[in-house]
Design a protein around this motif. Structure first.
Motif, mmCIF file in Angstrom:
data_model
loop_
_atom_site.group_PDB
_atom_site.id
_atom_site.type_symbol
_atom_site.label_atom_id
_atom_site.label_comp_id
_atom_site.label_asym_id
_atom_site.label_seq_id
_atom_site.Cartn_x
_atom_site.Cartn_y
_atom_site.Cartn_z
ATOM 1 N N GLY A 51 -0.987 2.094 2.575
ATOM 2 C CA GLY A 51 -2.013 1.866 3.640
ATOM 3 C C GLY A 51 -1.575 0.577 4.607
ATOM 4 N N ALA A 52 -1.086 -0.514 3.894
ATOM 5 C CA ALA A 52 -0.635 -1.557 4.510
ATOM 6 C C ALA A 52 0.617 -1.450 5.449
ATOM 7 C CB ALA A 52 -0.395 -2.663 3.579
ATOM 8 N N VAL A 53 1.469 -0.666 4.865
ATOM 9 C CA VAL A 53 2.586 -0.458 5.583
ATOM 10 C C VAL A 53 2.285 0.416 6.729
ATOM 11 C CG1 VAL A 53 4.942 1.146 5.483
ATOM 12 C CG2 VAL A 53 4.256 -0.493 3.562
ATOM 13 N N ALA A 54 1.436 1.476 6.708
ATOM 14 C CA ALA A 54 0.941 2.159 7.756
ATOM 15 C C ALA A 54 0.339 1.335 8.856
ATOM 16 C CB ALA A 54 0.237 3.356 7.278
ATOM 17 N N GLY A 55 -0.501 0.380 8.295
ATOM 18 C CA GLY A 55 -1.086 -0.396 9.442
ATOM 19 C C GLY A 55 -0.235 -1.567 9.903
ATOM 20 N N LEU A 56 1.025 -1.659 9.392
ATOM 21 C CA LEU A 56 2.174 -2.303 10.138
ATOM 22 C C LEU A 56 2.918 -1.552 11.109
ATOM 23 C CD1 LEU A 56 3.885 -5.122 10.056
ATOM 24 C CD2 LEU A 56 5.150 -3.910 8.370
ATOM 25 N N VAL A 57 2.995 -0.327 10.856
ATOM 26 C CA VAL A 57 3.935 0.675 11.879
ATOM 27 C C VAL A 57 2.876 1.136 12.961
ATOM 28 C CG1 VAL A 57 5.033 2.757 11.888
ATOM 29 C CG2 VAL A 57 5.250 1.375 9.732
ATOM 30 N N LEU A 116 -6.693 -3.500 7.704
ATOM 31 C CA LEU A 116 -7.443 -2.363 7.677
ATOM 32 C C LEU A 116 -6.928 -1.186 6.822
ATOM 33 C CD1 LEU A 116 -9.669 -0.631 8.543
ATOM 34 C CD2 LEU A 116 -8.346 -0.516 10.734
ATOM 35 N N GLY A 117 -5.416 -1.151 7.002
ATOM 36 C CA GLY A 117 -4.582 -0.107 6.357
ATOM 37 C C GLY A 117 -4.776 -0.176 4.801
ATOM 38 N N LEU A 118 -4.782 -1.437 4.407
ATOM 39 C CA LEU A 118 -4.696 -1.663 2.891
ATOM 40 C C LEU A 118 -6.274 -1.387 2.352
ATOM 41 C CD1 LEU A 118 -3.567 -3.766 0.319
ATOM 42 C CD2 LEU A 118 -5.713 -4.613 1.022
ATOM 43 N N ALA A 119 -7.052 -1.506 2.867
ATOM 44 C CA ALA A 119 -8.465 -1.264 2.661
ATOM 45 C C ALA A 119 -8.838 0.385 2.817
ATOM 46 C CB ALA A 119 -9.582 -1.734 3.381
ATOM 47 N N VAL A 120 -8.259 1.101 3.741
ATOM 48 C CA VAL A 120 -8.497 2.396 3.832
ATOM 49 C C VAL A 120 -7.627 3.243 2.811
ATOM 50 C CG1 VAL A 120 -7.867 4.471 5.316
ATOM 51 C CG2 VAL A 120 -9.203 2.164 6.289
ATOM 52 N N GLY A 121 -6.396 2.807 2.681
ATOM 53 C CA GLY A 121 -5.491 3.457 1.568
ATOM 54 C C GLY A 121 -5.950 3.079 0.250
#
Length: 74
Positions: free
Chosen positions: A44-50, A58-63
Motif C-alpha cells: 500500500g505504501a508503494v501504491a501510495g508513492l505511485v 495513507l497507502g500504508l494504512a489502507v493496505g
C-alpha cells in the motif's frame, strides 16, 4: 460449528479484532497474521508513492487495514 483456523471467532468483529491485534503485538513476527499485514502495508505504501493524490502513510494504512480485516473476517 467452530472454524479450526479461527477458534476464538465469536461473531463480534471488535472482540475478534482486539484479540487478533493483541496476539500480533504479543507474538511479534511469530504470529501468523503479522507478516501478511506488514507485506500488504508495504504494498500500500508503494501504491501510495505511485498513485497521484495518495500519500505513502495513507497507502500504508489502507493496505495494512485491508489485510488485517481479511485476517479477522476471511
Amino acid at each position: 460449528m467452530t472454524d479450526p483456523n479461527h477458534p476464538n471467532d465469536n461473531g463480534d468483529f471488535i472482540s475478534d479484532a482486539r484479540h487478533e491485534l493483541a496476539g500480533m503485538l504479543q507474538d511479534g513476527l511469530d504470529h501468523p497474521s503479522t507478516k501478511p499485514v506488514l507485506a500488504w502495508g508495504a504494498a500500500g505504501a508503494v501504491a501510495g508513492l505511485v498513485l497521484p493524490f495518495v500519500s505513502i502513510p495513507l497507502g500504508l494504512a489502507v493496505g495494512a487495514g485491508y489485510q488485517f480485516y481479511k485476517r479477522v473476517r476471511p
